[in-house]
Design a protein around this motif. Structure first.
Motif, PDB file in Angstrom:
ATOM      1  N   ASP A 155       0.823  -1.215   0.000  1.00  0.00           N
ATOM      2  CA  ASP A 155       0.000   0.000   0.000  1.00  0.00           C
ATOM      3  C   ASP A 155       0.857   1.264   0.000  1.00  0.00           C
ATOM      4  O   ASP A 155       1.958   1.301   0.524  1.00  0.00           O
ATOM      5  N   ARG A 156       0.300   2.292  -0.623  1.00  0.00           N
ATOM      6  CA  ARG A 156       0.945   3.603  -0.715  1.00  0.00           C
ATOM      7  C   ARG A 156       0.106   4.618   0.048  1.00  0.00           C
ATOM      8  O   ARG A 156      -1.109   4.560   0.042  1.00  0.00           O
ATOM      9  N   TYR A 157       0.777   5.559   0.651  1.00  0.00           N
ATOM     10  CA  TYR A 157       0.090   6.635   1.363  1.00  0.00           C
ATOM     11  C   TYR A 157       0.446   7.964   0.728  1.00  0.00           C
ATOM     12  O   TYR A 157       1.024   8.007  -0.354  1.00  0.00           O
ATOM     13  N   SER A 158       0.153   9.021   1.419  1.00  0.00           N
ATOM     14  CA  SER A 158       0.390  10.371   0.894  1.00  0.00           C
ATOM     15  C   SER A 158       1.798  10.512   0.331  1.00  0.00           C
ATOM     16  O   SER A 158       2.756  10.014   0.904  1.00  0.00           O
ATOM     17  N   GLY A 159       1.886  11.187  -0.786  1.00  0.00           N
ATOM     18  CA  GLY A 159       3.173  11.376  -1.422  1.00  0.00           C
ATOM     19  C   GLY A 159       3.632  10.174  -2.218  1.00  0.00           C
ATOM     20  O   GLY A 159       4.710  10.181  -2.798  1.00  0.00           O
ATOM     21  N   GLY A 160       2.821   9.105  -2.248  1.00  0.00           N
ATOM     22  CA  GLY A 160       3.177   7.920  -3.016  1.00  0.00           C
ATOM     23  C   GLY A 160       4.174   7.002  -2.354  1.00  0.00           C
ATOM     24  O   GLY A 160       4.640   6.041  -2.959  1.00  0.00           O
ATOM     25  N   ASP A 161       4.532   7.276  -1.079  1.00  0.00           N
ATOM     26  CA  ASP A 161       5.509   6.437  -0.391  1.00  0.00           C
ATOM     27  C   ASP A 161       4.901   5.080  -0.043  1.00  0.00           C
ATOM     28  O   ASP A 161       3.776   5.001   0.464  1.00  0.00           O
ATOM     29  N   LEU A 162       5.656   4.014  -0.304  1.00  0.00           N
ATOM     30  CA  LEU A 162       5.217   2.686   0.100  1.00  0.00           C
ATOM     31  C   LEU A 162       5.267   2.557   1.619  1.00  0.00           C
ATOM     32  O   LEU A 162       6.190   3.038   2.264  1.00  0.00           O
ATOM     33  N   TYR A 163       4.275   1.881   2.165  1.00  0.00           N
ATOM     34  CA  TYR A 163       4.224   1.665   3.609  1.00  0.00           C
ATOM     35  C   TYR A 163       5.273   0.629   3.992  1.00  0.00           C
ATOM     36  O   TYR A 163       5.499  -0.347   3.283  1.00  0.00           O
ATOM     37  N   TYR A 164       5.906   0.853   5.113  1.00  0.00           N
ATOM     38  CA  TYR A 164       6.825  -0.132   5.682  1.00  0.00           C
ATOM     39  C   TYR A 164       6.797   0.010   7.194  1.00  0.00           C
ATOM     40  O   TYR A 164       6.350   1.022   7.730  1.00  0.00           O
ATOM     41  N   GLU A 165       7.244  -1.010   7.869  1.00  0.00           N
ATOM     42  CA  GLU A 165       7.282  -0.995   9.328  1.00  0.00           C
ATOM     43  C   GLU A 165       8.439  -1.877   9.763  1.00  0.00           C
ATOM     44  O   GLU A 165       8.976  -2.657   8.967  1.00  0.00           O
ATOM     45  N   SER A 166       8.842  -1.787  11.021  1.00  0.00           N
ATOM     46  CA  SER A 166       9.948  -2.607  11.519  1.00  0.00           C
ATOM     47  C   SER A 166       9.738  -2.965  12.988  1.00  0.00           C
ATOM     48  O   SER A 166       9.042  -2.269  13.722  1.00  0.00           O
ATOM     49  N   LEU A 167      10.372  -4.053  13.358  1.00  0.00           N
ATOM     50  CA  LEU A 167      10.438  -4.501  14.752  1.00  0.00           C
ATOM     51  C   LEU A 167      11.878  -4.899  15.040  1.00  0.00           C
ATOM     52  O   LEU A 167      12.608  -5.316  14.135  1.00  0.00           O
ATOM     53  N   ASP A 168      12.276  -4.807  16.294  1.00  0.00           N
ATOM     54  CA  ASP A 168      13.568  -5.389  16.648  1.00  0.00           C
ATOM     55  C   ASP A 168      13.392  -6.900  16.787  1.00  0.00           C
ATOM     56  O   ASP A 168      12.265  -7.414  16.809  1.00  0.00           O
ATOM     57  N   LEU A 169      14.496  -7.619  16.852  1.00  0.00           N
ATOM     58  CA  LEU A 169      14.410  -9.076  16.901  1.00  0.00           C
ATOM     59  C   LEU A 169      13.725  -9.584  18.170  1.00  0.00           C
ATOM     60  O   LEU A 169      13.037 -10.597  18.134  1.00  0.00           O
ATOM     61  N   ARG A 170      13.889  -8.865  19.249  1.00  0.00           N
ATOM     62  CA  ARG A 170      13.226  -9.296  20.491  1.00  0.00           C
ATOM     63  C   ARG A 170      11.707  -9.322  20.307  1.00  0.00           C
ATOM     64  O   ARG A 170      11.045 -10.286  20.679  1.00  0.00           O
ATOM     65  N   GLU A 171      11.152  -8.268  19.724  1.00  0.00           N
ATOM     66  CA  GLU A 171       9.700  -8.214  19.485  1.00  0.00           C
ATOM     67  C   GLU A 171       9.287  -9.210  18.403  1.00  0.00           C
ATOM     68  O   GLU A 171       8.224  -9.818  18.481  1.00  0.00           O
ATOM     69  N   ALA A 172      10.137  -9.366  17.389  1.00  0.00           N
ATOM     70  CA  ALA A 172       9.830 -10.306  16.312  1.00  0.00           C
ATOM     71  C   ALA A 172       9.708 -11.737  16.835  1.00  0.00           C
ATOM     72  O   ALA A 172       8.877 -12.506  16.354  1.00  0.00           O
ATOM     73  N   TYR A 173      10.523 -12.080  17.817  1.00  0.00           N
ATOM     74  CA  TYR A 173      10.498 -13.431  18.373  1.00  0.00           C
ATOM     75  C   TYR A 173       9.492 -13.600  19.520  1.00  0.00           C
ATOM     76  O   TYR A 173       9.356 -14.699  20.052  1.00  0.00           O
ATOM     77  N   HIS A 174       8.791 -12.558  19.887  1.00  0.00           N
ATOM     78  CA  HIS A 174       7.782 -12.704  20.940  1.00  0.00           C
ATOM     79  C   HIS A 174       6.728 -13.695  20.458  1.00  0.00           C
ATOM     80  O   HIS A 174       6.310 -13.645  19.298  1.00  0.00           O
ATOM     81  N   PRO A 175       6.276 -14.610  21.313  1.00  0.00           N
ATOM     82  CA  PRO A 175       5.333 -15.646  20.860  1.00  0.00           C
ATOM     83  C   PRO A 175       3.997 -15.110  20.328  1.00  0.00           C
ATOM     84  O   PRO A 175       3.307 -15.817  19.605  1.00  0.00           O
ATOM     85  N   GLN A 176       3.634 -13.876  20.665  1.00  0.00           N
ATOM     86  CA  GLN A 176       2.384 -13.315  20.161  1.00  0.00           C
ATOM     87  C   GLN A 176       2.560 -12.528  18.859  1.00  0.00           C
ATOM     88  O   GLN A 176       1.600 -11.995  18.328  1.00  0.00           O
ATOM     89  N   THR A 177       3.771 -12.470  18.334  1.00  0.00           N
ATOM     90  CA  THR A 177       4.010 -11.775  17.072  1.00  0.00           C
ATOM     91  C   THR A 177       3.884 -12.782  15.944  1.00  0.00           C
ATOM     92  O   THR A 177       4.590 -13.782  15.918  1.00  0.00           O
TER      93      THR A 177
END
Length: 133
Positions: A45-67
């Motif tokens: 998806d693209r938002y204002s200005g045509g920028d593609l949406y992106y997001e990030s997590l650190d590895l600790r959050e990425a490995y959380h069992p609820q992620t």
């Protein structure tokens, strides 16, 4: 997975039952280099200005069992409006961290070279990178 509350930074919330695969299991299968510190989610998806949406997590959050990488909502295939075919669910974070329409996942050492370098579409516009609840 049991029903979870989705909390939005705008002040609303809703409840849904999300089904998917634990992100940590996916990371273990592909292998994570010792230099990796963050997981970046590139979206369609693209938002204002045509920028593609992106997001990030650190590895600790990425490995959380609820992620997880969710493909079902409330015992049905994930609807397009909710991010089909695949979306991130980081249950300990506010909604803007839960990227929809995932196209690519990248493991990186630094966020400096992605977007405007703040770790996410909304973070590049002033939101906090850590959006824990």
């Amino acid at each position: 997975m049991p029903a979870r509350t989705h909390d939005c930074v705008e002040g609303w919330s809703c409840i849904g039952q999300w089904t998917g695969v634990a992100l940590g299991d996916v990371l273990d299968r592909v292998g994570v280099r010792d230099t990796a510190r963050f997981v970046v989610f590139h979206c369609a998806d693209r938002y204002s200005g045509g920028d593609l949406y992106y997001e990030s997590l650190d590895l600790r959050e990425a490995y959380h069992p609820q992620t997880l990488l969710a493909y079902d909502l409330n015992d049905a295939s994930l609807p397009i409006a909710n991010g089909a075919p695949l979306r991130l669910r980081a249950e300990r974070q506010l909604g803007y961290k839960m990227a929809k329409y995932l196209m690519r996942i990248e493991l990186v050492e630094s966020l400096d070279h992605i977007g405007r370098g703040q770790g996410g579409f909304w973070e590049d516009r002033g939101y906090n990178w850590w959006a824990g609840i």
